[in-house]
Motif scaffolding. Structure first.
Motif, PDB file in Angstrom:
ATOM      1  N   SER A   1       5.973   2.160   2.522  1.00 32.88           N
ATOM      2  CA  SER A   1       4.671   1.542   2.292  1.00 32.88           C
ATOM      3  C   SER A   1       4.404   0.502   3.370  1.00 32.88           C
ATOM      4  CB  SER A   1       4.634   0.882   0.911  1.00 32.88           C
ATOM      5  OG  SER A   1       5.623  -0.122   0.823  1.00 32.88           O
TER       6      SER A   1
ATOM      7  N   GLY B   1      -2.122   0.911  -4.258  1.00 32.24           N
ATOM      8  CA  GLY B   1      -0.874   0.179  -4.084  1.00 32.24           C
ATOM      9  C   GLY B   1      -0.649  -0.802  -5.215  1.00 32.24           C
TER      10      GLY B   1
ATOM     11  N   LEU C   1       0.821  -1.214   0.000  1.00 31.20           N
ATOM     12  CA  LEU C   1       0.000   0.000   0.000  1.00 31.20           C
ATOM     13  C   LEU C   1       0.850   1.257   0.000  1.00 31.20           C
ATOM     14  CD1 LEU C   1      -2.612  -1.163   2.616  1.00 31.20           C
ATOM     15  CD2 LEU C   1      -3.056  -0.721   0.200  1.00 31.20           C
ATOM     16  N   ASP C   2       0.436   2.235  -0.787  1.00 35.84           N
ATOM     17  CA  ASP C   2       1.093   3.537  -0.785  1.00 35.84           C
ATOM     18  C   ASP C   2       0.943   4.169   0.595  1.00 35.84           C
ATOM     19  OD1 ASP C   2       1.347   3.094  -3.511  1.00 35.84           O
ATOM     20  OD2 ASP C   2      -0.128   4.612  -4.087  1.00 35.84           O
TER      21      ASP C   2
END
Length: 120
Positions: A41, A70, A33-34
Motif C-alpha cells: 500500500s 484504504g 491506500l490499497d
C-alpha cells in the motif's frame, strides 16, 4: 520506467464548495491506500478531513475521477476506519509531492472521525 499518469487541471474557481467544516487531523494521521495490483500500500499524510472528504499529501499523483480505498489510521492509536473516495482535485507542490482532495463515497459520522481529528 513508465511515465506517471497525467494529472488533471486544478480548479481555479474561488467559489466555496465545502458542505462540511474541515478539521485538523490528529498528529500522525495517515491514509493507507490499497494498491490496485495487490502489492504494498501507499501512505498519504492527511492534511485535513471532514465528514464528506479528505485532503492529503501523496508522493505520486492520482488522476481526477479515480476511485481510491484504504484505511484511516492515527499513528498513536489502534483505531482504523475503512474509507472509499473519489479524487476531485490534484495539485503538484514545489516539494514534488501532490496535494490530493477526495470526496468520501458516504457521509462519515462525527463519532467515526473522532480518533482521526485533533481535539477541538
Amino acid at each position: 520506467m513508465s511515465a506517471p499518469a497525467p494529472v488533471a487541471e486544478v480548479q481555479t474557481t474561488s467559489t466555496e464548495r465545502r458542505v462540511a467544516p474541515r478539521r485538523q487531523p490528529a498528529m500522525g494521521t495517515v491514509l493507507r491506500l490499497d494498491a490496485p495490483d495487490g502489492g504494498p500500500s501507499s501512505v498519504a499524510l492527511v492534511w485535513n478531513i471532514s465528514t464528506t472528504g479528505i485532503s492529503m499529501l501523496l508522493h505520486a499523483p492520482r488522476p481526477t475521477g479515480s476511485e481510491l480505498a484504504g484505511y484511516l489510521e492515527p499513528m498513536l492509536d489502534e483505531a482504523m476506519l475503512r474509507v472509499r473516495m473519489k479524487v476531485v482535485h490534484v495539485k503538484l507542490l514545489d516539494t514534488g509531492d501532490y496535494f490530493v482532495g477526495a470526496h468520501f463515497d458516504r457521509l462519515l459520522t462525527t463519532e467515526e472521525l473522532k480518533p482521526f481529528v485533533a481535539d477541538a
